[in-house]
Design an enzyme around this catalytic site. Sequence first.
Site, short mmCIF file in Angstrom:
data_model
loop_
_atom_site.label_atom_id
_atom_site.label_comp_id
_atom_site.label_asym_id
_atom_site.label_seq_id
_atom_site.Cartn_x
_atom_site.Cartn_y
_atom_site.Cartn_z
N GLY A 1 18.07 16.68 0.29
CA GLY A 1 19.28 15.97 -0.14
C GLY A 1 19.59 14.91 0.90
O GLY A 1 19.57 15.21 2.11
N ALA B 1 12.38 11.67 3.42
CA ALA B 1 13.45 11.76 4.43
C ALA B 1 13.25 10.83 5.64
O ALA B 1 14.01 10.92 6.60
CB ALA B 1 13.70 13.19 4.89
N ALA B 2 12.27 9.94 5.58
CA ALA B 2 12.11 8.99 6.69
C ALA B 2 13.34 8.07 6.76
O ALA B 2 13.88 7.80 7.83
CB ALA B 2 10.84 8.17 6.51
N GLY B 3 13.78 7.59 5.59
CA GLY B 3 14.97 6.73 5.55
C GLY B 3 16.22 7.50 5.99
O GLY B 3 17.10 6.94 6.66
N ASP B 4 16.28 8.76 5.64
CA ASP B 4 17.44 9.58 6.05
C ASP B 4 17.43 9.79 7.57
O ASP B 4 18.48 9.76 8.22
CB ASP B 4 17.41 10.94 5.35
CG ASP B 4 17.48 10.80 3.84
OD1 ASP B 4 18.09 9.83 3.37
OD2 ASP B 4 16.93 11.67 3.14
N ALA C 1 9.19 11.06 11.86
CA ALA C 1 9.45 11.83 10.63
C ALA C 1 8.29 11.70 9.63
O ALA C 1 7.96 12.67 8.94
CB ALA C 1 10.76 11.38 9.99
N GLY D 1 7.82 17.56 4.69
CA GLY D 1 9.12 18.11 4.31
C GLY D 1 10.25 17.18 4.68
O GLY D 1 10.07 16.22 5.43
O1 RIB Z 1 15.67 11.04 0.83
C1 RIB Z 1 14.92 12.19 0.57
C2 RIB Z 1 15.71 13.13 -0.30
O2 RIB Z 1 15.90 12.54 -1.56
C3 RIB Z 1 15.01 14.44 -0.58
O3 RIB Z 1 15.28 15.41 0.40
C4 RIB Z 1 15.51 14.80 -1.96
O4 RIB Z 1 16.38 15.90 -1.97
C5 RIB Z 1 16.20 13.55 -2.48
O5 RIB Z 1 17.56 13.68 -2.46
#
Ligand code: RIB
Length: 306
Positions: free
Chosen positions: A41, A251-254, A284, A289
């Site tokens: 998420g 999740a690299a952007g996150d 990342a 994952g």
């Molecule tokens: O940005 C990556 C995320 O996008 C994933 O973890 C997935 O849950 C989606 O929300």
Amino acid sequence: MQRTKVLVIGSLNMDLVVHVPRVPNDGETILGTEFHRYFGGKGANQAVAVARQGVSTLMAGRVGADAFGRDQIASLQAEGIVTDHLLIDEEHASGVAFIVIDVQGNNRIMVVPGANGAVSPRDMQALEPVMAECSCVVIQLEIPLETVLAAIRAAHAQGAKVILNPAPAQPLPVDIYPRITVITPNESEAQLLTGIEVSDLASARQAAQVLLDRGVLAVVITLGSKGVYGLTLSGEFHFPAHQVKVVDTVAAGDTFTGALAALIGEGRSLKDAVEYANAAAALAVTRRGAQPSVPTRAEVLRFLGR
Ligand code: RIB
């Protein structure tokens, strides 16, 4: 008193990840090679990215009254994240993301928002006293847009810096831009927001100028293998991408936005924060994952040779 805490408002998903040799055609069944369950998420990933940089982090959002929701909360607490503002939604299941990854590491993601879709403007009102104590509020677009807009307005009114990661991209009303301190689109998100096809530094500069003209204080566009481009009223900068072996870009952007928020929350300059976040995101993509791929501060500093 100096504010140092970072509040992340957004989505929490359980990522159900299947590795496949190739993406199946319509009506075709193929055998996958691996299945994994990761905490994900965009909101929760960004909260973990802030917390792993050693910055005091709070997360607000909604999960369902189910095992995925309980596991998410426990996992965030184990990261030291304050979860007092995560609501348990009795009517909706926890958010789930179905992710297919091929052998090249390309991914396709389908999200069923569940409880994330019930995060409301009223929830944001209740957060105002918390926002007033935070240096930064970090938001993405995986919860309803009206809630995102309420969150941005409230955070700005409470004197917090607003960091918006406009993912997944959707058009935003023009009056919201002057309340955003830093916006962090990738190439396709920058294109959707500005109508300019972003493919290189020159087009990134053009798109960033459009967003700056709308009133954002700083625009930071992540360009994948071309690095990161930043533009503010006082000038521009570019950091090339680190050369690493890409395994999984989920999740690299996150990681980028969370690490950036952590350093901005500490009062570091935008340029320093972007350089650091660029390294965090590079690490990342070398790991599988969503949340398992987010590096700690010690790992980022080691990677940067500091
Ligand atoms: O940005 C990556 C995320 O996008 C994933 O973890 C997935 O849950 C989606 O929300």
